[in-house]
Design a protein around this motif. Structure first.
Motif, mmCIF file in Angstrom:
data_model
loop_
_atom_site.group_PDB
_atom_site.id
_atom_site.type_symbol
_atom_site.label_atom_id
_atom_site.label_comp_id
_atom_site.label_asym_id
_atom_site.label_seq_id
_atom_site.Cartn_x
_atom_site.Cartn_y
_atom_site.Cartn_z
ATOM 1 N N GLY A 67 0.792 -1.238 0.000
ATOM 2 C CA GLY A 67 0.000 0.000 0.000
ATOM 3 C C GLY A 67 0.821 1.283 0.000
ATOM 4 O O GLY A 67 0.260 2.360 0.215
ATOM 5 N N GLY A 68 2.134 1.200 -0.243
ATOM 6 C CA GLY A 68 2.971 2.413 -0.266
ATOM 7 C C GLY A 68 2.578 3.309 -1.441
ATOM 8 O O GLY A 68 2.240 2.827 -2.523
ATOM 9 N N ASP A 69 2.633 4.640 -1.227
ATOM 10 C CA ASP A 69 2.205 5.586 -2.270
ATOM 11 C C ASP A 69 2.943 5.365 -3.576
ATOM 12 O O ASP A 69 2.348 5.377 -4.651
ATOM 13 C CB ASP A 69 2.446 7.029 -1.798
ATOM 14 C CG ASP A 69 1.482 7.408 -0.692
ATOM 15 O OD1 ASP A 69 0.444 6.725 -0.561
ATOM 16 O OD2 ASP A 69 1.774 8.361 0.053
ATOM 17 N N PHE A 74 2.850 3.647 -9.276
ATOM 18 C CA PHE A 74 3.433 2.800 -10.328
ATOM 19 C C PHE A 74 2.358 1.868 -10.906
ATOM 20 O O PHE A 74 2.202 1.721 -12.116
ATOM 21 C CB PHE A 74 4.601 2.017 -9.723
ATOM 22 C CG PHE A 74 5.190 0.965 -10.615
ATOM 23 C CD1 PHE A 74 5.850 1.318 -11.793
ATOM 24 C CD2 PHE A 74 5.103 -0.382 -10.284
ATOM 25 C CE1 PHE A 74 6.401 0.343 -12.610
ATOM 26 C CE2 PHE A 74 5.641 -1.360 -11.091
ATOM 27 C CZ PHE A 74 6.286 -1.001 -12.269
ATOM 28 N N LEU A 75 1.559 1.264 -10.023
ATOM 29 C CA LEU A 75 0.532 0.319 -10.482
ATOM 30 C C LEU A 75 -0.560 1.022 -11.290
ATOM 31 O O LEU A 75 -1.132 0.438 -12.210
ATOM 32 C CB LEU A 75 -0.071 -0.431 -9.291
ATOM 33 C CG LEU A 75 0.881 -1.427 -8.615
ATOM 34 C CD1 LEU A 75 0.238 -2.069 -7.396
ATOM 35 C CD2 LEU A 75 1.334 -2.504 -9.594
ATOM 36 N N THR A 402 1.838 -6.655 8.207
ATOM 37 C CA THR A 402 2.158 -6.304 6.819
ATOM 38 C C THR A 402 3.166 -5.159 6.850
ATOM 39 O O THR A 402 3.577 -4.718 7.928
ATOM 40 C CB THR A 402 0.891 -5.820 6.090
ATOM 41 O OG1 THR A 402 0.515 -4.540 6.645
ATOM 42 C CG2 THR A 402 -0.273 -6.792 6.241
ATOM 43 N N MET A 403 3.470 -4.626 5.690
ATOM 44 C CA MET A 403 4.374 -3.473 5.657
ATOM 45 C C MET A 403 3.784 -2.295 6.435
ATOM 46 O O MET A 403 4.507 -1.442 6.926
ATOM 47 C CB MET A 403 4.620 -3.035 4.203
ATOM 48 C CG MET A 403 5.481 -3.986 3.416
ATOM 49 S SD MET A 403 7.096 -4.255 4.180
ATOM 50 C CE MET A 403 7.957 -2.757 3.733
ATOM 51 N N ARG A 404 2.456 -2.267 6.559
ATOM 52 C CA ARG A 404 1.812 -1.119 7.220
ATOM 53 C C ARG A 404 2.187 -1.036 8.703
ATOM 54 O O ARG A 404 2.104 0.042 9.294
ATOM 55 C CB ARG A 404 0.279 -1.168 7.093
ATOM 56 C CG ARG A 404 -0.260 -1.337 5.703
ATOM 57 C CD ARG A 404 0.266 -0.359 4.702
ATOM 58 N NE ARG A 404 0.107 1.039 5.051
ATOM 59 C CZ ARG A 404 0.539 2.052 4.308
ATOM 60 N NH1 ARG A 404 1.196 1.826 3.179
ATOM 61 N NH2 ARG A 404 0.356 3.295 4.665
ATOM 62 N N GLN A 405 2.523 -2.169 9.310
ATOM 63 C CA GLN A 405 2.897 -2.126 10.736
ATOM 64 C C GLN A 405 4.401 -1.880 10.918
ATOM 65 O O GLN A 405 4.874 -1.777 12.050
ATOM 66 C CB GLN A 405 2.496 -3.417 11.459
ATOM 67 C CG GLN A 405 1.017 -3.503 11.784
ATOM 68 C CD GLN A 405 0.200 -4.068 10.649
ATOM 69 O OE1 GLN A 405 0.669 -4.920 9.907
ATOM 70 N NE2 GLN A 405 -1.014 -3.579 10.489
#
Ligand SMILES: Cc1ncc(COP(=O)(O)O)c(C=O)c1O
Length: 464
Positions: A67-69, A74-75, A402-405
């Motif tokens: 979920g990184g900006d 890019f997506l 996840t990466m969010r934590q």
């Protein structure tokens, strides 16, 4: 559970799951004249603004894995290029088939597969599992004449395996877990019958985040000449780097001769957008059983590798693009961050009296509490904005990191809120909010009644 409880539970569910349920704003008919683009985009932005908050703050278990900006921007560009593509037409979009093959090759590479490995990209973990089970049913019908196929499942295996048994008329044979929440190998041996077509092991399991003893299970499968599916839907893009990073997982991939198929989700820790998973088979004999081919249909020659007919090309291209963007180093780095966060949170939980971790997980951490009650704690966490997953038998809940934590301050906030929630829950009271009372109810009612109730909830959810 009395009528009043059900009424208040449904009222709370309505607030949470149908927050826009204002009859005056309901769209029940297609507008005569189309709406303006700006109006539509504003409408969507209003929904998204509040709905994206919890995961952006790192308060959601699983669901959004990166979920990184930067990645999302890019997506969006990838979507712009490939929005119309459909792999059902390899003649129109041969690049899609090429990229799908490359995803399979890259995934096989990190799972120690050789050039004999075959596979395809599916729409998600569930489809990968459904297809793998159908494959074993059909393969062993032809290889051994088995007409009443049985699948051996740890009780912690994902519900998708039960769905497969339901859909494809196979028998699920459950095997209990040991004290470490891994499937009991001796019980697996004892569960095998002449009708067994495959054994399942999770790497790691959805509820407890622990690795089943895949090596031992694969030895049984090889010895019995049956299939062995490794469900690495959750772990496929983390565990290949875990040992190198100093965490113990044991072996879990095609380097074990008895492992015959692996599912791994590009739309979870592979960081692709929703809509893809990879299903790999050790050889083409198995993969052949997955393919549907029909040469006599009036609509022409028809074949599909997976369940769908038309498929969106974009998620496949996006999964390919993210894999190319990340590379092995990128995934290793994200695994390092997530696993370090897991270690920090586990240490923190060990220091909170009244709550305990189930098993010895890495980054999907399940918790239970005899004094405070797991669902009550989950309820209190829900009131502090945390969206965690409830588990049953035993009552528990988990957070899939996840990466969010991994963002600054999130893991500390989790522990602070958890400690406060355990204290509040220990004071008693019933569970009131969100899914917690539903879990409480499910643990108290007979299976048949729970199923009936859940089906009605789903129907309610899908009615205006
Ligand atoms: C171990 C495991 N297997 C299978 C699945 C099913 O994946 P999906 O929700 O993509 O269908 C999940 C989902 O969380 C999972 O954790």
């Amino acid at each position: 559970m009395d009528d009043l409880d059900v009424t208040s539970m449904m009222e709370d569910l309505r607030k949470r799951l149908k927050p826009y349920d204002d009859p005056r704003k309901r769209i029940s008919n297609m507008p005569e004249n189309g709406m303006g683009k700006d109006d539509i985009l504003n409408h969507l932005s209003q929904y998204a603004e509040s709905e994206n908050q919890p995961w952006k703050l790192g308060k959601v278990s699983g669901a959004v894995y990166h979920g990184g900006d930067d990645l999302l921007e890019f997506l969006e560009k990838v979507y712009h290029i490939y929005s119309q593509s459909n792999p059902l037409h390899p003649d129109i979009w041969p690049s899609l088939t090429k990229m799908e093959n490359e995803i399979v090759a890259m995934s096989s590479g990190i799972m120690n597969g050789n050039e004999a490995v075959r596979g395809s990209v599916t729409s998600g973990g569930t489809e990968s599992i459904l297809l793998a089970m159908k494959t074993y049913r059909d393969y062993y019908r032809s290889a051994k004449g088995i007409s009443n196929p049985e699948i051996i499942l740890p009780t912690s295996a994902h519900a998708a395996f039960l769905k497969a048994c339901d859909y494809f008329c196979m028998k699920s044979v459950f095997v209990d877990l040991d004290d470490s929440f891994r499937v009991d190998v001796e019980k697996v041996k004892n569960a095998i019958t002449p009708n067994t077509v495959a054994i399942v092991g999770s790497a790691p399991s959805f509820p407890y985040g622990v690795m089943d003893p895949i090596k031992e299970l694969s030895e049984i499968a090889a010895d019995q000449n049956i299939g062995m599916h490794v469900d690495a839907c959750l772990g496929g893009f983390i565990i290949p780097w875990a040992e190198k990073l100093g965490y113990h997982t044991g072996r879990f991939d095609f380097s074990l001769p008895g492992v015959t198929s692996i599912s791994m989700d590009t739309h979870k820790y592979g960081f692709g957008p929703k809509g893809t998973s990879v299903l790999l088979y050790r050889n083409s004999d198995l993969f052949q059983q997955q393919i549907y081919a029909n040469g006599t249909w009036q609509g022409g020659i028809y074949f599909t590798p997976t369940m769908a007919g038309s498929r969106p090309g974009y998620p496949i291209v996006a999964a390919w693009a993210v894999m190319m963007l990340m590379g092995r180093k990128g995934y290793e780095e994200s695994a390092r961050k997530i696993l370090e966060t897991g270690k920090f949170i586990k240490n923190g939980i060990h220091n909170i009296p009244g709550i305990r971790i189930l098993g010895d997980p890495l980054w999907v951490i399940a918790m239970a509490s005899e004094n405070a009650g797991a669902y009550r704690i989950m309820d209190m966490m829900g009131k502090k904005g945390w969206m965690l997953s409830g588990l049953a038998n035993p009552p528990a809940f988990h957070i899939a990191l996840t990466m969010r934590q991994t963002y600054p301050g999130v893991k500390e906030k989790f522990l602070e809120d958890l400690k406060a929630s355990v204290d509040e829950a220990a004071k008693g009271g019933k569970t009131e909010a969100g899914m917690a009372p539903v879990y409480g109810m499910a643990s108290a009612l007979p299976e048949e009644q729970v199923r009936f109730f859940l089906k009605n909830i789903v129907e309610w959810l899908y009615s205006q």
